[in-house]
Design an enzyme around this catalytic site. Sequence first.
Site, PDB file in Angstrom:
ATOM      1  CD  GLU A  98      11.663  10.195 -43.857  1.00 34.91           C
ATOM      2  OE1 GLU A  98      10.933  10.130 -42.838  1.00 34.91           O
ATOM      3  OE2 GLU A  98      12.490   9.319 -44.140  1.00 34.91           O
ATOM      4  CD  GLU A 141      13.673  11.466 -39.144  1.00 34.28           C
ATOM      5  OE1 GLU A 141      14.517  12.369 -39.301  1.00 34.28           O
ATOM      6  OE2 GLU A 141      12.677  11.343 -39.882  1.00 34.28           O
TER       7      GLU A 141
HETATM    8  C1  LIG Z   1       7.649  -4.292 -38.538  1.00 34.97           C
HETATM    9  C2  LIG Z   1       8.725  -4.301 -39.552  1.00 34.97           C
HETATM   10  C3  LIG Z   1       8.658  -3.105 -40.438  1.00 34.97           C
HETATM   11  C4  LIG Z   1       9.989  -2.801 -40.991  1.00 34.97           C
HETATM   12  C5  LIG Z   1      10.042  -1.468 -41.608  1.00 34.97           C
HETATM   13  C6  LIG Z   1      10.504  -0.435 -40.689  1.00 34.97           C
HETATM   14  C7  LIG Z   1      10.483   0.872 -41.339  1.00 34.97           C
HETATM   15  C8  LIG Z   1      10.131   1.885 -40.340  1.00 34.97           C
HETATM   16  C9  LIG Z   1       9.561   3.076 -40.972  1.00 34.97           C
HETATM   17  C10 LIG Z   1       9.432   4.135 -39.973  1.00 34.97           C
HETATM   18  C11 LIG Z   1       9.041   5.427 -40.617  1.00 34.97           C
HETATM   19  C12 LIG Z   1       9.742   6.516 -39.892  1.00 34.97           C
HETATM   20  C13 LIG Z   1       9.361   7.879 -40.401  1.00 34.97           C
HETATM   21  C14 LIG Z   1      10.252   8.998 -39.914  1.00 34.97           C
HETATM   22  O1  LIG Z   1      11.501   8.972 -40.548  1.00 34.97           O
HETATM   23  C15 LIG Z   1      10.458   8.963 -38.435  1.00 34.97           C
HETATM   24  C16 LIG Z   1      10.113  10.272 -37.782  1.00 34.97           C
HETATM   25  O2  LIG Z   1       9.501  11.145 -38.337  1.00 34.97           O
HETATM   26  S1  LIG Z   1      10.606  10.417 -36.160  1.00 34.97           S
HETATM   27  C17 LIG Z   1      10.080  12.029 -35.713  1.00 34.97           C
HETATM   28  C18 LIG Z   1      10.965  13.055 -36.248  1.00 34.97           C
HETATM   29  N1  LIG Z   1      10.573  14.347 -35.736  1.00 34.97           N
HETATM   30  C19 LIG Z   1      11.117  14.873 -34.665  1.00 34.97           C
HETATM   31  O3  LIG Z   1      12.016  14.333 -34.064  1.00 34.97           O
HETATM   32  C20 LIG Z   1      10.557  16.192 -34.236  1.00 34.97           C
HETATM   33  C21 LIG Z   1      10.425  16.229 -32.763  1.00 34.97           C
HETATM   34  N2  LIG Z   1       9.810  17.478 -32.326  1.00 34.97           N
HETATM   35  C22 LIG Z   1      10.514  18.613 -32.197  1.00 34.97           C
HETATM   36  O4  LIG Z   1      11.686  18.706 -32.486  1.00 34.97           O
HETATM   37  C23 LIG Z   1       9.774  19.781 -31.627  1.00 34.97           C
HETATM   38  O5  LIG Z   1       8.674  19.298 -30.936  1.00 34.97           O
HETATM   39  C24 LIG Z   1       9.317  20.780 -32.711  1.00 34.97           C
HETATM   40  C25 LIG Z   1       8.571  20.082 -33.813  1.00 34.97           C
HETATM   41  C26 LIG Z   1      10.538  21.505 -33.289  1.00 34.97           C
HETATM   42  C27 LIG Z   1       8.388  21.832 -32.071  1.00 34.97           C
HETATM   43  O6  LIG Z   1       9.043  22.412 -30.975  1.00 34.97           O
HETATM   44  P1  LIG Z   1       8.224  23.318 -29.923  1.00 34.97           P
HETATM   45  O7  LIG Z   1       7.391  24.270 -30.648  1.00 34.97           O
HETATM   46  O8  LIG Z   1       9.242  23.826 -28.961  1.00 34.97           O
HETATM   47  O9  LIG Z   1       7.202  22.336 -29.199  1.00 34.97           O
HETATM   48  P2  LIG Z   1       7.540  21.122 -28.232  1.00 34.97           P
HETATM   49  O10 LIG Z   1       8.821  20.495 -28.567  1.00 34.97           O
HETATM   50  O11 LIG Z   1       7.323  21.558 -26.828  1.00 34.97           O
HETATM   51  O12 LIG Z   1       6.412  20.075 -28.638  1.00 34.97           O
HETATM   52  C28 LIG Z   1       5.039  20.339 -28.362  1.00 34.97           C
HETATM   53  C29 LIG Z   1       4.382  19.029 -28.015  1.00 34.97           C
HETATM   54  O13 LIG Z   1       4.430  18.158 -29.138  1.00 34.97           O
HETATM   55  C30 LIG Z   1       5.076  16.923 -28.776  1.00 34.97           C
HETATM   56  N3  LIG Z   1       5.781  16.427 -29.988  1.00 34.97           N
HETATM   57  C31 LIG Z   1       6.531  17.140 -30.819  1.00 34.97           C
HETATM   58  N4  LIG Z   1       6.950  16.376 -31.831  1.00 34.97           N
HETATM   59  C32 LIG Z   1       6.454  15.155 -31.617  1.00 34.97           C
HETATM   60  C33 LIG Z   1       6.522  13.925 -32.318  1.00 34.97           C
HETATM   61  N5  LIG Z   1       7.201  13.800 -33.482  1.00 34.97           N
HETATM   62  N6  LIG Z   1       5.869  12.861 -31.822  1.00 34.97           N
HETATM   63  C34 LIG Z   1       5.163  12.954 -30.671  1.00 34.97           C
HETATM   64  N7  LIG Z   1       5.061  14.098 -29.945  1.00 34.97           N
HETATM   65  C35 LIG Z   1       5.693  15.174 -30.425  1.00 34.97           C
HETATM   66  C36 LIG Z   1       5.976  17.315 -27.645  1.00 34.97           C
HETATM   67  O14 LIG Z   1       6.289  16.191 -26.873  1.00 34.97           O
HETATM   68  C37 LIG Z   1       5.117  18.312 -26.901  1.00 34.97           C
HETATM   69  O15 LIG Z   1       4.167  17.567 -26.181  1.00 34.97           O
HETATM   70  P3  LIG Z   1       3.628  18.076 -24.789  1.00 34.97           P
HETATM   71  O16 LIG Z   1       4.823  18.281 -23.912  1.00 34.97           O
HETATM   72  O17 LIG Z   1       2.921  19.366 -25.064  1.00 34.97           O
HETATM   73  O18 LIG Z   1       2.756  16.976 -24.318  1.00 34.97           O
END
Ligand SMILES: CCCCCCCCCCCCC[C@H](O)CC(=O)SCCNC(=O)CCNC(=O)[C@H](O)C(C)(C)COP(=O)(O)OP(=O)(O)OC[C@H]1O[C@@H](n2cnc3c(N)ncnc32)[C@H](O)[C@@H]1OP(=O)(O)O
Length: 719
Positions: A99, A119
């Site tokens: 985004e 998401e």
């Molecule tokens: C109060 C009133 C207000 C009103 C207004 C409300 C408006 C709200 C606005 C909100 C804004 C939202 C913005 C956005 O749209 C929302 C998002 O971005 S949600 C997140 C989207 N992203 C994902 O879902 C990605 C998730 N991650 C993955 O798919 C994978 O991790 C990867 C990136 C493809 C990498 O894969 P791998 O290499 O296999 O690695 P791992 O998966 O093992 O991850 C390693 C390690 O990182 C941690 N991790 C990965 N991504 C995230 C993350 N997004 N957040 C936190 N942690 C993350 C994962 O858990 C692993 O951790 P570990 O196990 O090593 O501790």
Amino acid sequence: MVDCFQTLHTHFNCLIYFSPVVTQALERDVNQANSDPTVKAVVICGANGKFSAGADIRNFANIGQSKFSSLESVVSLIEKSDKPMVAAIEDLAFGGGLEIALGCHYRIANMKARVGLPEVTIGLLPGAGGTQRLPRLIGVPAAIDIITTGRHVPATEALKLGILDEVVEENPIEAAINLAQRVTGQPLGPRRLCLKEVPKLPNMEAFLDEARLKVKKRANGQLSPQMCFEAVRASVYLPFAEGIQKEKQLFMYLLSSGQSKALQYAFFAQRAMEKWVLPNGASWGTADPQPVKKAAVIGLGTMGRGIVASLLKAKIPVVALEQDKKQLEVGKAAVMALLEREALKMHQNGQKPKKPIVPHFTLDFGALKDVDLVIEAVFEEIALKKEIFHKLSVICKPEALLGTNTSYLDIDEIASVTDRPHKVIGIHFFSPAHIMKLVEIIYGQQTSPSAIATAMSLAKSMGKIGVVVGNCFGFVGNRMLTHYYDQAYFLIEDGSTPEEVDKVLQEFGFKMGPLRVGDLAGLDVGWRIRKGKGQTGDALPPGTPPRHRDGMRYSPIPDMLCEMGRYGEKTGKGWYLYDKPGGKIAQPDPWLHGFLSDFRRTHNITARTISQDEILERCLYSLANEGFRILSDGIASCPEAIDTIYINGYAWPRHTGGPMFYTSQVGLPKVLAKLQEYAEANPDIPSLQPSPFLQKLVALGSPPLKEWASHVRSQNSKL
Ligand SMILES: CCCCCCCCCCCCC[C@H](O)CC(=O)SCCNC(=O)CCNC(=O)[C@H](O)C(C)(C)COP(=O)(O)OP(=O)(O)OC[C@H]1O[C@@H](n2cnc3c(N)ncnc32)[C@H](O)[C@@H]1OP(=O)(O)O
């Protein structure tokens, strides 16, 4: 001439997600760059070779107090800037990361980058303008596809779709600086997505109606794909600013839903599995995996074939062994067909199929002498497995790991016939093995930590999720499943139809109910297991009451169906009637309904009307009840392990979090009370008796799920 470029690094650590601190830092830096007259253009990139994985999911629990709401305003700030903003995407840009990039005026990525808005998979929708900007950029159909599935889009496809402006072989930052130089001075208005019209379709209304139905069908009760759709639809009918408001409103609705909590729980539960710890303290942190450079698979039945394909996917050369020439030829043809289908699928998905490594098909056990790992996948007969493992311990090199794909047999008994019980391990794949993500990794009494680490690392290299579990009949998944199926059978004996039971479980979120799944898998599979346990067949002592075994209720109906040749889909008849043997179209079978009436008459069962609640509760609570026993026995180390197994191996609806999370959400006191009620009404079904560990948790005031494992430890502590 461009005097100065500023490169803004988002302040990411390793994996790179937007916390409130990162968002604020980005806002500050963009403001500074905007007000600094020496800055002519800005390149935004990640650190450590990655752009961003989006918002930090861990922060969603406190979104009320956090600054997430400002992420869209930062995107908007970037977009409104009078200086060209270029996103240099290294490796990945997901969620809020993409985004941010969509707010930039240009986007460049390296060849191996992937972008997407995942998401939906954590129960949300893109909440920083993604649902409004993406359709303006690439059109409504492509945006609906990407946003409602959350799929990762490879850079080459993203370029074709128009998400990216350029894809470069190597460093996108350098290329982004070059591009910034080229475009400085050009008007930015046409590059601002908020000002663009959503591309028109001649039949937009009809297209959206059809797309809504498709998304709803695929969602299977999950809310987020449907809300993602509604947000994209809003981009068609509302001006940009109003679309953003609609997106926020839908985002907050999803955020407060139980489903998004369940899906985020499932995300972290799955990742926690890599950090396995055994009751004796051995763990992932200290155990070293052995390299697996060459592997062997014994038995080329359905499971063996899928295992061969999975190993090849991990680029591990495979020796594929069968017991006779005919089986080998059949197995070989099936493996080659499977590999061709996989290559075709890759081709259709726009991926370049890699040149397949062809397995070495053989009848000769001697070909196994130099492999690092063997996975035995023959029939579930302990005598046969022991014979094979004895042979393996003579033939294989001493350091070779000996794995068995058994789905319920005793790992210690198999290990006992070898010269290396520390190298014997269960590697339990789920059917179809080349597709299903789960692998249960079962350690026996003597399995070494290094053997576990090797099996876990192998699972990861095959793109699978390994879950380390202890050794008992059926391990975690199948041990729990027995109770789920028992309840389904008893409910049918008592008056339900297979269709009613399946419907209730389907409405809960399973793609298929238990009876339909039974028909698909083959009813003979369970029949063979029950015969092996002496519950039916020739070994059953004469005079055994038909509906009881060892004083406990038993349903002979599945055995009777098999005795009549009704194995399910493959014979065209099972719990349902199919269009043809091997057919997929299931119809209720009047013959079966008549058979059930006769059965009840013969056994003096008065059919009763069974409520949907009772069907759901008896099937699900009895399954989870066994989960509490499994936790208490130390077979699973934590509820997250059980949930990961159920979601990835048994198609448990992810948006309910898995059986243990689901139970925690229903409330442990309610589950306990219901089990007590059903146990009292069915004294001959002891598995309905609430497990002592569930009772203990309720007595402790129902602590949150993440504390359950510590209560097992305190219960089992000898101190
Ligand atoms: C109060 C009133 C207000 C009103 C207004 C409300 C408006 C709200 C606005 C909100 C804004 C939202 C913005 C956005 O749209 C929302 C998002 O971005 S949600 C997140 C989207 N992203 C994902 O879902 C990605 C998730 N991650 C993955 O798919 C994978 O991790 C990867 C990136 C493809 C990498 O894969 P791998 O290499 O296999 O690695 P791992 O998966 O093992 O991850 C390693 C390690 O990182 C941690 N991790 C990965 N991504 C995230 C993350 N997004 N957040 C936190 N942690 C993350 C994962 O858990 C692993 O951790 P570990 O196990 O090593 O501790």
